[in-house]
Design a protein around this motif. Structure first.
Motif, PDB file in Angstrom:
ATOM      1  N   VAL A  33     -71.648 108.962  30.865  1.00 53.19           N
ATOM      2  CA  VAL A  33     -71.924 108.080  30.189  1.00 53.19           C
ATOM      3  C   VAL A  33     -71.485 107.991  29.065  1.00 53.19           C
ATOM      4  O   VAL A  33     -71.889 108.919  27.878  1.00 53.19           O
ATOM      5  N   ASN A  34     -69.891 107.437  28.658  1.00 53.28           N
ATOM      6  CA  ASN A  34     -69.473 107.782  27.123  1.00 53.28           C
ATOM      7  C   ASN A  34     -70.246 106.149  26.133  1.00 53.28           C
ATOM      8  O   ASN A  34     -70.048 105.739  26.770  1.00 53.28           O
ATOM      9  N   PHE A  35     -70.393 106.817  25.224  1.00 55.07           N
ATOM     10  CA  PHE A  35     -70.816 105.848  23.378  1.00 55.07           C
ATOM     11  C   PHE A  35     -70.244 106.282  22.068  1.00 55.07           C
ATOM     12  O   PHE A  35     -69.479 107.611  22.564  1.00 55.07           O
ATOM     13  N   GLU A  36     -71.196 106.012  21.434  1.00 57.91           N
ATOM     14  CA  GLU A  36     -70.211 105.508  20.469  1.00 57.91           C
ATOM     15  C   GLU A  36     -70.943 105.592  19.310  1.00 57.91           C
ATOM     16  O   GLU A  36     -71.683 104.323  19.958  1.00 57.91           O
ATOM     17  N   THR A  37     -71.164 105.959  18.560  1.00 51.50           N
ATOM     18  CA  THR A  37     -72.445 106.406  17.676  1.00 51.50           C
ATOM     19  C   THR A  37     -72.224 106.316  16.508  1.00 51.50           C
ATOM     20  O   THR A  37     -70.702 106.671  15.698  1.00 51.50           O
ATOM     21  N   THR A  38     -73.228 106.192  15.371  1.00 51.23           N
ATOM     22  CA  THR A  38     -72.638 106.459  13.216  1.00 51.23           C
ATOM     23  C   THR A  38     -73.913 106.997  13.960  1.00 51.23           C
ATOM     24  O   THR A  38     -75.237 107.338  13.830  1.00 51.23           O
ATOM     25  N   ASN A  39     -74.558 107.788  11.662  1.00 47.04           N
ATOM     26  CA  ASN A  39     -75.782 108.625  11.645  1.00 47.04           C
ATOM     27  C   ASN A  39     -76.087 109.744  12.278  1.00 47.04           C
ATOM     28  O   ASN A  39     -77.224 110.109  11.707  1.00 47.04           O
TER      29      ASN A  39
END
Length: 258
Positions: free
Chosen positions: A112-118
């Protein structure tokens, strides 16, 4: 001789590390071989080769360096030892933030490929959240990731089926078309919930009640950043391979006659 024999067993393996995330499938003739330590080691090493050397396809992968030689040479050596047809079938590789999950000792592999921040992807809690999403994909095998991916053709076919079912129901057939249309639209929402990952009910109701997309949003809030589902891939061992059908009764009969 071995190359002509059907290889529909084997294992799927998925891994996510600093070099990227990879899921691979390696097939063998029997399930027994899938538990062989040398076979398992080869499959795991193969995933690391894909992650590090980034081949474009299986053909390119066979020429990649593995140990003292190439993947192709290592595979041929393994076949000589195990004495079964073994094939590297496929792989997928992702960059960025990913979660990997292997089910049942290698029956299913999920990325599973995600985009995250912080920087929340570095937190232990994120690992657990990512695994939960991967396990949902493994268990329910969604047709689509999001309702936006459902084509007009698919929707039209589902509406056609729903209307046809109503016409065969005496209680529904006499209802006005406007009422039928409203009922059908309600069924479309049900279709999304049953076929689209993000609109599905999150399976682990013991820890969260709501859709998968709401679970992801809730996880992001708790972790102090944002999480966006980008893509996923689900490999199931042997899917799509036509297996030889054995007739046990005929086999026993032929042994008796022999």
């Amino acid at each position: 001789k071995k190359a002509g024999r059907i290889a529909a067993e084997g294992m799927v393996y998925a891994v996510a590390n600093a070099n990227g995330a990879v899921v691979v499938e390696v097939n063998a003739e029997t399930d027994f071989v899938a538990k062989n330590d040398k076979f398992v080691e080869f499959t795991k090493d193969l995933a690391n080769v894909v992650a590090e050397q980034k081949p474009a396809d299986v053909e390119a992968l066979m020429g990649c360096k593995m140990g003292e030689g190439t993947v192709d040479e290592a595979l041929k050596a393994l076949i000589l030892v195990i004495k079964e047809n073994i094939k590297v079938r496929r792989f997928t590789r992702y960059e960025g933030v990913c979660s990997a999950y292997v089910h049942g000792g290698g029956t299913h592999g999920i990325l599973v490929n995600f985009e995250t921040t912080n920087g929340i992807e570095a937190k232990d809690e994120f690992v657990a959240y990512g695994k939960d999403i991967a396990m949902q994909i493994a268990a329910l095998n969604p047709r689509f990731w999001d309702k936006s991916q459902v084509t007009d053709e698919v929707l039209a076919e589902e509406k056609k089926i729903a209307l046809a079912l109503m016409d065969t129901d005496p209680k529904m057939a006499s209802k006005p078309e406007a009422v039928k249309e409203k009922i059908v639209m309600g069924k479309m929402n049900k279709f999304y919930e049953e076929n689209c990952l993000l609109q599905m009910e999150f399976v682990r109701s013991d820890i969260f009640q709501g859709s998968v997309e709401k679970y992801i949003a809730d996880a992001a809030k708790k972790l102090g950043g944002s999480v966006k589902f980008v893509d996923a891939v689900r490999f199931e061992k042997g899917e799509g391979i036509e297996k030889k059908q054995e007739n046990f009764a005929e086999e026993i009969a032929s042994m008796i006659k022999g």
